[in-house]
Scaffold this active site. Structure first.
Site, PDB file in Angstrom:
ATOM      1  N   ARG A  29       0.833  -1.202   0.000  1.00 12.97           N
ATOM      2  CA  ARG A  29       0.000   0.000   0.000  1.00 12.97           C
ATOM      3  C   ARG A  29       0.866   1.250   0.000  1.00 12.97           C
ATOM      4  NH1 ARG A  29      -5.264  -1.293   0.213  1.00 12.97           N
ATOM      5  NH2 ARG A  29      -5.754  -3.180   1.375  1.00 12.97           N
ATOM      6  N   ASP A  30       0.426   2.236  -0.796  1.00 14.81           N
ATOM      7  CA  ASP A  30       1.113   3.526  -0.812  1.00 14.81           C
ATOM      8  C   ASP A  30       0.915   4.211   0.540  1.00 14.81           C
ATOM      9  OD1 ASP A  30       2.084   5.577  -3.335  1.00 14.81           O
ATOM     10  OD2 ASP A  30       1.583   6.485  -1.392  1.00 14.81           O
ATOM     11  N   ILE A  31       1.992   4.803   1.031  1.00 11.86           N
ATOM     12  CA  ILE A  31       1.966   5.442   2.360  1.00 11.86           C
ATOM     13  C   ILE A  31       1.112   6.716   2.365  1.00 11.86           C
ATOM     14  CG2 ILE A  31       4.014   6.945   2.177  1.00 11.86           C
ATOM     15  CD1 ILE A  31       4.957   5.653   4.842  1.00 11.86           C
ATOM     16  N   ASN A  87       4.851   6.826 -13.431  1.00 20.38           N
ATOM     17  CA  ASN A  87       5.554   8.083 -13.655  1.00 20.38           C
ATOM     18  C   ASN A  87       6.998   7.761 -14.019  1.00 20.38           C
ATOM     19  OD1 ASN A  87       3.263   9.631 -12.881  1.00 20.38           O
ATOM     20  ND2 ASN A  87       3.767   9.327 -10.735  1.00 20.38           N
ATOM     21  N   GLU A  95       9.142  10.343  -8.304  1.00 27.28           N
ATOM     22  CA  GLU A  95       9.878  10.775  -7.107  1.00 27.28           C
ATOM     23  C   GLU A  95      10.759   9.677  -6.547  1.00 27.28           C
ATOM     24  OE1 GLU A  95       7.192  12.559  -4.295  1.00 27.28           O
ATOM     25  OE2 GLU A  95       6.557  14.062  -5.758  1.00 27.28           O
ATOM     26  N   VAL A  96      10.291   8.449  -6.597  1.00 28.61           N
ATOM     27  CA  VAL A  96      11.092   7.341  -6.056  1.00 28.61           C
ATOM     28  C   VAL A  96      11.776   6.629  -7.233  1.00 28.61           C
ATOM     29  CG1 VAL A  96      11.059   5.173  -4.782  1.00 28.61           C
ATOM     30  CG2 VAL A  96       9.588   7.067  -4.046  1.00 28.61           C
ATOM     31  N   HIS A 100       7.893   1.628 -10.370  1.00 27.46           N
ATOM     32  CA  HIS A 100       6.690   1.213  -9.640  1.00 27.46           C
ATOM     33  C   HIS A 100       5.450   1.571 -10.446  1.00 27.46           C
ATOM     34  CE1 HIS A 100       7.949   5.233  -8.311  1.00 27.46           C
ATOM     35  NE2 HIS A 100       6.659   5.532  -8.207  1.00 27.46           N
ATOM     36  N   HIS A 102       1.507   2.399 -10.033  1.00 29.12           N
ATOM     37  CA  HIS A 102       0.455   2.790  -9.092  1.00 29.12           C
ATOM     38  C   HIS A 102      -0.854   2.144  -9.551  1.00 29.12           C
ATOM     39  CE1 HIS A 102       2.558   6.431  -7.295  1.00 29.12           C
ATOM     40  NE2 HIS A 102       3.216   6.351  -8.428  1.00 29.12           N
TER      41      HIS A 102
HETATM   42  P1  AMP Z   1       6.174   8.542  -7.747  1.00 30.00           P
HETATM   43  O1  AMP Z   1       5.846   9.993  -7.536  1.00 30.00           O
HETATM   44  O2  AMP Z   1       5.509   7.960  -8.961  1.00 30.00           O
HETATM   45  O3  AMP Z   1       7.664   8.273  -7.699  1.00 30.00           O
HETATM   46  O4  AMP Z   1       5.502   7.767  -6.544  1.00 30.00           O
HETATM   47  C1  AMP Z   1       6.142   7.450  -5.367  1.00 30.00           C
HETATM   48  C2  AMP Z   1       5.089   6.962  -4.407  1.00 30.00           C
HETATM   49  O5  AMP Z   1       5.731   6.254  -3.362  1.00 30.00           O
HETATM   50  C3  AMP Z   1       4.265   8.066  -3.768  1.00 30.00           C
HETATM   51  O6  AMP Z   1       2.879   7.857  -4.045  1.00 30.00           O
HETATM   52  C4  AMP Z   1       4.568   7.929  -2.267  1.00 30.00           C
HETATM   53  O7  AMP Z   1       3.462   8.198  -1.455  1.00 30.00           O
HETATM   54  C5  AMP Z   1       5.004   6.470  -2.180  1.00 30.00           C
HETATM   55  N1  AMP Z   1       5.892   6.136  -1.072  1.00 30.00           N
HETATM   56  C6  AMP Z   1       7.023   6.779  -0.701  1.00 30.00           C
HETATM   57  N2  AMP Z   1       7.582   6.174   0.358  1.00 30.00           N
HETATM   58  C7  AMP Z   1       6.800   5.106   0.652  1.00 30.00           C
HETATM   59  C8  AMP Z   1       6.835   4.090   1.637  1.00 30.00           C
HETATM   60  N3  AMP Z   1       7.822   4.026   2.560  1.00 30.00           N
HETATM   61  N4  AMP Z   1       5.865   3.159   1.656  1.00 30.00           N
HETATM   62  C9  AMP Z   1       4.863   3.204   0.747  1.00 30.00           C
HETATM   63  N5  AMP Z   1       4.766   4.144  -0.210  1.00 30.00           N
HETATM   64  C10 AMP Z   1       5.712   5.083  -0.263  1.00 30.00           C
END
Ligand code: AMP
Length: 114
Positions: A29-31, A87, A95-96, A100, A102
């Site tokens: 699950r997304d945080i 993304n 961002e990460v 991944h 979504h």
């Molecule tokens: P993106 O902007 O596509 O890189 O999405 C990164 C997603 O990772 C965002 O929706 C964040 O809320 C999610 N995220 C970041 N850290 C964590 C975490 N520790 N556990 C779950 N989701 C996370």
């Protein structure tokens, strides 16, 4: 070098609410959920982004779509529908830096860009 946050989830160094796991793929699950159901599906292998996919990764990426559909069914949103977003890179809003997918569902989702 600081290890990637999603690799830490894969290695169980960071907690996450895991929805699905096999040898190659993890879903959790997304945080910061953007919808009632917001699940991230990732390859366990550290692939930085969609653009970094190599030939050898293509089977795993294909499997991810099957798993997304299974999760959607388990979560009870198969009939109503859902959205899958990837993304990629700076302009894509990533961002990460670990590939991944979504999976968003559970409400009528916001305005479509395409
Ligand atoms: P993106 O902007 O596509 O890189 O999405 C990164 C997603 O990772 C965002 O929706 C964040 O809320 C999610 N995220 C970041 N850290 C964590 C975490 N520790 N556990 C779950 N989701 C996370």
């Amino acid at each position: 070098m600081e290890e990637c946050i999603f690799c830490k989830i894969v290695n169980k160094q960071l907690p996450a609410e895991i929805i699905y796991e096999d040898a190659e793929i993890l879903a959790f699950r997304d945080i910061q959920p953007a919808a009632p159901i917001h699940i991230l599906i990732i390859p366990k292998k550290h692939i930085k982004s969609l653009i970094e996919i190599e030939k050898e990764d293509e089977i795993t990426i294909g499997k991810i779509y099957g798993i997304i559909n299974s999760i959607a069914e388990e979560q009870g949103v198969k009939e109503k529908g859902y959205r899958v977003i990837v993304n990629c890179g700076r302009d894509g809003g990533q961002e990460v830096p670990h590939l991944h997918f979504h999976l968003l569902a559970g409400k009528t989702l916001g305005e479509k860009i395409v």
